[in-house]
Design a protein around this motif. Structure first.
Motif, PDB file in Angstrom:
ATOM      1  N   LYS A  72       0.806  -1.310   0.094  1.00  0.00           N
ATOM      2  CA  LYS A  72      -0.174  -0.098   0.098  1.00  0.00           C
ATOM      3  C   LYS A  72       0.885   1.171   0.185  1.00  0.00           C
ATOM      4  O   LYS A  72       0.683   2.287  -0.533  1.00  0.00           O
ATOM      5  CB  LYS A  72      -0.972  -0.056   1.232  1.00  0.00           C
ATOM      6  CG  LYS A  72      -1.919  -1.066   1.235  1.00  0.00           C
ATOM      7  CD  LYS A  72      -2.905  -1.041   2.450  1.00  0.00           C
ATOM      8  CE  LYS A  72      -2.368  -1.609   4.033  1.00  0.00           C
ATOM      9  NZ  LYS A  72      -1.864  -2.801   3.899  1.00  0.00           N
TER      10      LYS A  72
ATOM     11  N   THR B 176      -3.108   5.415   2.614  1.00  0.00           N
ATOM     12  CA  THR B 176      -4.232   4.690   2.915  1.00  0.00           C
ATOM     13  C   THR B 176      -4.308   4.464   4.300  1.00  0.00           C
ATOM     14  O   THR B 176      -3.531   4.538   5.229  1.00  0.00           O
ATOM     15  CB  THR B 176      -4.014   3.058   2.241  1.00  0.00           C
ATOM     16  OG1 THR B 176      -2.962   2.481   3.145  1.00  0.00           O
ATOM     17  CG2 THR B 176      -3.686   3.112   0.894  1.00  0.00           C
TER      18      THR B 176
ATOM     19  N   ASN C 199      -7.325  -0.035   6.189  1.00  0.00           N
ATOM     20  CA  ASN C 199      -7.080  -1.152   5.588  1.00  0.00           C
ATOM     21  C   ASN C 199      -7.442  -0.897   4.121  1.00  0.00           C
ATOM     22  O   ASN C 199      -8.162  -1.567   3.179  1.00  0.00           O
ATOM     23  CB  ASN C 199      -7.944  -2.526   6.059  1.00  0.00           C
ATOM     24  CG  ASN C 199      -7.134  -3.926   5.517  1.00  0.00           C
ATOM     25  OD1 ASN C 199      -6.123  -3.706   4.911  1.00  0.00           O
ATOM     26  ND2 ASN C 199      -7.841  -4.836   5.728  1.00  0.00           N
ATOM     27  N   ALA C 200      -7.025   0.216   3.694  1.00  0.00           N
ATOM     28  CA  ALA C 200      -7.120   0.913   2.526  1.00  0.00           C
ATOM     29  C   ALA C 200      -8.586   1.173   1.938  1.00  0.00           C
ATOM     30  O   ALA C 200      -8.468   1.293   0.678  1.00  0.00           O
ATOM     31  CB  ALA C 200      -6.225  -0.079   1.316  1.00  0.00           C
TER      32      ALA C 200
ATOM     33  N   LYS D 127      -0.180  10.488  10.636  1.00  0.00           N
ATOM     34  CA  LYS D 127      -1.238   9.844   9.826  1.00  0.00           C
ATOM     35  C   LYS D 127      -2.759  10.281  10.383  1.00  0.00           C
ATOM     36  O   LYS D 127      -3.660  10.158   9.573  1.00  0.00           O
ATOM     37  CB  LYS D 127      -1.052   8.302   9.515  1.00  0.00           C
ATOM     38  CG  LYS D 127      -1.645   7.991   7.981  1.00  0.00           C
ATOM     39  CD  LYS D 127      -1.016   6.762   7.753  1.00  0.00           C
ATOM     40  CE  LYS D 127      -2.025   5.824   6.977  1.00  0.00           C
ATOM     41  NZ  LYS D 127      -1.603   4.413   6.812  1.00  0.00           N
TER      42      LYS D 127
ATOM     43  N   ARG E 127      -6.334   9.996   8.612  1.00  0.00           N
ATOM     44  CA  ARG E 127      -7.502   9.224   8.889  1.00  0.00           C
ATOM     45  C   ARG E 127      -8.430  10.074   9.378  1.00  0.00           C
ATOM     46  O   ARG E 127      -9.985   9.555   8.869  1.00  0.00           O
ATOM     47  CB  ARG E 127      -6.996   8.340  10.225  1.00  0.00           C
ATOM     48  CG  ARG E 127      -5.884   7.243   9.705  1.00  0.00           C
ATOM     49  CD  ARG E 127      -5.997   6.242  11.039  1.00  0.00           C
ATOM     50  NE  ARG E 127      -4.534   5.416  10.783  1.00  0.00           N
ATOM     51  CZ  ARG E 127      -3.126   5.638  11.315  1.00  0.00           C
ATOM     52  NH1 ARG E 127      -2.917   6.866  12.060  1.00  0.00           N
ATOM     53  NH2 ARG E 127      -1.965   4.828  11.132  1.00  0.00           N
TER      54      ARG E 127
HETATM   55  N1  ASP Z   1      -1.874   0.737   7.448  1.00  0.00           N
HETATM   56  C1  ASP Z   1      -3.435   0.356   7.218  1.00  0.00           C
HETATM   57  C2  ASP Z   1      -3.577   0.967   5.977  1.00  0.00           C
HETATM   58  O1  ASP Z   1      -2.954   1.479   5.029  1.00  0.00           O
HETATM   59  C3  ASP Z   1      -4.214   1.292   8.248  1.00  0.00           C
HETATM   60  C4  ASP Z   1      -3.734   2.221   8.980  1.00  0.00           C
HETATM   61  O2  ASP Z   1      -2.626   3.001   8.953  1.00  0.00           O
HETATM   62  O3  ASP Z   1      -4.699   3.302   9.487  1.00  0.00           O
HETATM   63  O4  ASP Z   1      -5.150   0.807   5.290  1.00  0.00           O
END
Ligand code: ASP
Ligand code: ADP
Ligand code: TMP
Length: 250
Positions: A13, A35, A38-39, A217, A221
């Motif tokens: 990813k 992402t 979970n993308a 991140k 999110r």
């Molecule tokens: N690593 C996961 C994703 O890339 C989840 C996250 O970092 O929130 O979706």
């Protein structure tokens, strides 16, 4: 020594792995994709790959210098670094100092509450299962790691936490929590575990120590703004971006 980029081995990813001319190293390429969940949430953020390449280099090199072994060998260019190839233990090792994210959600602990001591958790690395939380007993039963390795993983995780907390607090950043991946090194005789993958604001929660502003991140999110601005701020606190790179990412 010039390193030849041979075959694309894996595209994930956030990164791409390439083979090199030798059996013990890989080229790790940092993509601009962000992402989360979970993308399910996905976006291209120009410059993110460059920022994480420089930031992961910085944190891994600092850890190497205090004898916490990592896969990092050297940075090759803006987006790529040469790393030691290893056999990844299929666990996401999370260390938490302050309640946030899935811990707050799962146990109803208010975000921002400092934990009495650092908490180490293991998640089984499997996207199709949404990386579930697993117990030490499950890790032994399913032979994802031996008991000796598990002891060593705890030690690496807690040493990494101590060291990174100090490094970050010097620039007024609080390390809320982070995730590392650990691999078995092929190079040395006898088993040696090393930190692999990346250490960056993609894999840590970093808050400004005074204002509690998020610089990781979670900004992506939670749709709280630009991660390239947030990640650049982290890099700037350590003054780690060469001038030409800084102007290219911002
Ligand atoms: N690593 C996961 C994703 O890339 C989840 C996250 O970092 O929130 O979706
Ligand atoms: P994902 O696989 O979750 O989509 P990435 O895009 O970050 O994540 O992919 C990088 C992959 O490379 C991860 O699966 C990680 O376990 C693996 N990896 C990281 N460092 C090494 C290494 N030194 N040797 C072998 N594999 C590695
Ligand atoms: P969590 O609170 O969502 O379980 O996340 C704990 C830490 O792990 C946080 O610093 C973010 C990081 N993390 C990753 O690096 N990759 C992931 O896939 C997830 C879910 C979290």
């Amino acid at each position: 020594m010039t390193i030849k980029k041979k075959k694309k081995l894996y595209e994930g990813k956030a990164k791409i792995l390439y083979s090199t001319g030798n059996s013990y190293s890989l080229i790790q390429h940092f993509k601009d994709e962000a992402t989360a969940f979970n993308a399910k949430k996905k976006e291209v953020i120009e410059g993110k790959g460059v920022l994480n390449n420089f930031l992961s280099e910085f944190f891994m090199q600092k850890l190497n210098s205090v004898n916490v072994p990592t896969h990092f060998i050297r940075r090759l260019n803006m987006r790529e670094q040469l790393v030691e190839k290893c056999d990844i233990i299929p666990l996401e090792v999370v260390v938490r100092n302050i309640a946030a994210g899935s811990l707050s959600k799962r146990l109803g602990i208010e975000e921002g509450k400092r934990l009495p001591r650092p908490l180490v958790e293991f998640y089984y690395k499997d996207d199709s299962l949404n990386d579930p939380l697993v117990t030490e007993s499950q890790i032994s039963t399913f032979e994802w790691a031996t008991e000796t390795e598990l002891g060593e993983i705890f030690e690496i995780a807690l040493r990494t936490n101590d060291f990174l907390c100090g490094l970050l607090s010097a620039v007024n950043l609080t390390l809320v929590d982070f995730k590392i991946e650990i691999g078995r090194s092929f190079r040395s005789e006898g088993e040696k575990l090393i930190i692999a993958d990346e250490i960056s604001p993609d894999t840590c929660r970093l808050w400004d120590s005074k204002t509690k502003k998020r610089l990781d991140k979670d900004v992506f999110r939670l749709n709280e703004g630009s991660i390239s601005i947030a990640y650049t701020e982290v890099a700037d606190r350590f003054d780690l971006l060469p001038k030409n790179v800084r102007s290219a990412v911002r």
